[in-house]
Design an enzyme around this catalytic site. Structure first.
Site, short mmCIF file in Angstrom:
data_model
loop_
_atom_site.label_atom_id
_atom_site.label_comp_id
_atom_site.label_asym_id
_atom_site.label_seq_id
_atom_site.Cartn_x
_atom_site.Cartn_y
_atom_site.Cartn_z
N THR A 46 0.82 -1.21 0.00
CA THR A 46 0.00 0.00 0.00
C THR A 46 0.85 1.26 0.00
O THR A 46 0.48 2.28 -0.59
CB THR A 46 -0.93 0.01 1.23
OG1 THR A 46 -1.77 -1.15 1.19
CG2 THR A 46 -1.81 1.25 1.26
N TYR A 59 -7.79 0.35 -4.50
CA TYR A 59 -6.53 0.91 -5.00
C TYR A 59 -5.68 -0.24 -5.50
O TYR A 59 -5.96 -1.42 -5.24
CB TYR A 59 -5.81 1.68 -3.88
CG TYR A 59 -5.32 0.82 -2.74
CD1 TYR A 59 -4.02 0.30 -2.73
CD2 TYR A 59 -6.16 0.50 -1.68
CE1 TYR A 59 -3.59 -0.50 -1.71
CE2 TYR A 59 -5.74 -0.31 -0.65
CZ TYR A 59 -4.45 -0.80 -0.66
OH TYR A 59 -4.01 -1.62 0.36
N THR A 125 1.22 -4.07 4.49
CA THR A 125 0.97 -4.30 5.92
C THR A 125 0.34 -5.66 6.23
O THR A 125 0.42 -6.13 7.36
CB THR A 125 0.06 -3.20 6.50
OG1 THR A 125 -1.19 -3.19 5.79
CG2 THR A 125 0.73 -1.85 6.39
N ASP A 126 -0.28 -6.30 5.23
CA ASP A 126 -1.03 -7.53 5.53
C ASP A 126 -0.16 -8.64 6.10
O ASP A 126 -0.57 -9.37 7.01
CB ASP A 126 -1.74 -8.03 4.27
CG ASP A 126 -2.97 -7.22 3.93
OD1 ASP A 126 -3.37 -6.39 4.78
OD2 ASP A 126 -3.54 -7.41 2.84
N LYS A 198 -0.62 -7.07 13.31
CA LYS A 198 -1.60 -6.13 12.76
C LYS A 198 -2.93 -6.37 13.46
O LYS A 198 -3.43 -7.50 13.50
CB LYS A 198 -1.74 -6.32 11.25
CG LYS A 198 -2.61 -5.27 10.58
CD LYS A 198 -2.62 -5.42 9.06
CE LYS A 198 -3.47 -4.32 8.43
NZ LYS A 198 -3.48 -4.40 6.96
N GLU A 319 -3.93 -27.10 29.37
CA GLU A 319 -5.17 -27.84 29.12
C GLU A 319 -4.93 -29.08 28.27
O GLU A 319 -5.69 -30.05 28.34
CB GLU A 319 -6.17 -26.92 28.41
CG GLU A 319 -6.68 -25.77 29.24
CD GLU A 319 -7.75 -24.99 28.48
OE1 GLU A 319 -8.85 -25.53 28.31
OE2 GLU A 319 -7.46 -23.87 28.06
#
Length: 362
Positions: A46, A59, A125-126, A198, A319
């Site tokens: 981006t 975009y 950023t993903d 993120k 657990e």
């Protein structure tokens, strides 16, 4: 006589210009002395994307090249002596093992020379947290490596990319960045690659380190540091990609109510050498799924229990009886980062005890 004076005047003027030019060149050279030499490696995302209309959310990522990114940030070249390279030009949803290996090898080669003092990687950023953590495990230098991205395209209203890139270069030039491992600089914060995730789809405040908090702050190029990471990384890491041409397949499967085990069986059947479970709560899953995973361990498949919860720690044999089933507890690492570490760990061993040791140390 007049022509002689005129010629002499011209010669004096030319001499004065030459001296002034030399003086300016010397001043410019002196101004460059002491500046860090930073290489910016671009991968798309981006931060290099553009949209056609401000009203649209759509975009295209990676439409600007690295030189355009550098040129768009006022005063960036006052921070450091910069050079740029385009390693890839993709949205980070398409980031893959091959680009990781290419990027890491290029960074290692650059940092091994005295001509480069630090690296800044522009990235979508993903999957930035995954790339950052991968580099954190395989970079063989204590020189700064800083990843940076943006939540808004370059031509959007309030684009955050230029300020983020400026701050990332400032972090990479800061003496305190050395030896801290790979960092992410975004929205005036600095995060350790191991801790950052993120946490928002579109807000500029999209990155956090839920368990540990940020590694520092950066605003207008001014840097403040907090506590350093206490886990192994970069030049202290034992993982190497020198002879690695392909990383082993590791799949992540998401636990939920009424979770079926057939997807686990399909992953094993299709060649997964490791499985990471994004478990409920403290890394738990349905009884049926645990039974299938225990069988997979006996077939030589590594199984790591992580959690779909944003924060907290998955402890060993809480657990779930990891000792009995042969599972590995992820500790602080979320599913995405657990996958990255498991991929590299499987290049060295399949032993659950040794894998667990890696998750404790890295």
């Amino acid at each position: 006589m007049r022509s002689h004076c005129t010629a002499a005047g011209i010669r004096l003027a030319l001499l004065g210009c030459l001296l002034l030019s030399a003086s300016h060149a010397a001043a410019a050279e002196k101004a460059e002395e002491g500046k860090a030499r930073i290489r910016i490696l671009a991968t798309g995302g981006t931060i290099a994307g553009t949209q056609t209309r401000q009203q649209d959310h759509a975009y295209k990522a990676g439409t600007l090249d690295v030189e355009q990114l550098i040129a768009a940030v006022p005063d960036l070249k006052q921070l450091a002596i910069l050079g740029g390279e385009q390693v890839a030009n993709i949205g980070s949803q398409d980031m893959n093992d091959a680009v990781w290996l290419k990027l890491a090898r290029r960074i290692n080669a650059l940092l091994a020379t005295p001509d480069v003092d630090g690296i800044v990687v522009t990235h979508g950023t993903d999957t930035m947290e995954e790339t950052a953590y991968f580099l954190n495990l395989v970079i063989r230098s204590d020189k700064p490596v800083v990843l940076v991205g943006a939540m808004r395209p370059a031509n959007a209203l309030g684009a955050d990319g230029p300020a983020n890139l400026y701050n990332a270069v400032a972090v990479a030039t800061h003496p305190g960045a050395r030896g801290r491992g790979v960092l992410v600089a975004i929205n005036d914060e600095i995060h350790a690659a191991r801790s950052v995730i993120k946490t928002n789809t579109t807000n500029v405040q999209a990155f956090e380190s839920p368990n540990r908090g940020p590694a520092g702050l950066v605003h207008g190029g001014r840097v403040t540091w907090f506590e350093p990471m206490d886990k192994k990384h970069t030049h202290r890491s034992e993982f190497s990609i020198e002879k690695v041409e392909k990383l082993p397949r590791v799949d992540i499967l998401y636990a939920h109510a009424n979770m079926s085990a057939d997807l686990l069986e399909a992953a094993v059947k299709n060649g997964a050498r490791g499985l990471v479970i994004a478990g409920v709560g403290e890394g738990n899953m349905t009884h049926q799924s645990r039974e299938v995973l225990a069988k997979a361990v006996k077939q030589g498949v590594a199984v790591v229990r992580s959690t779909r919860v944003m924060s907290g720690i998955v402890r060993r044999t809480s657990e779930v009886d990891d000792d009995k089933l042969g599972f590995v507890a992820s500790g602080e690492l979320n599913p995405a980062k657990s996958r990255v570490l498991l991929q590299l760990a499987l290049t060295k061993t399949k032993d659950p005890a040794q894998l667990q040791q890696y998750f404790q140390e890295y």
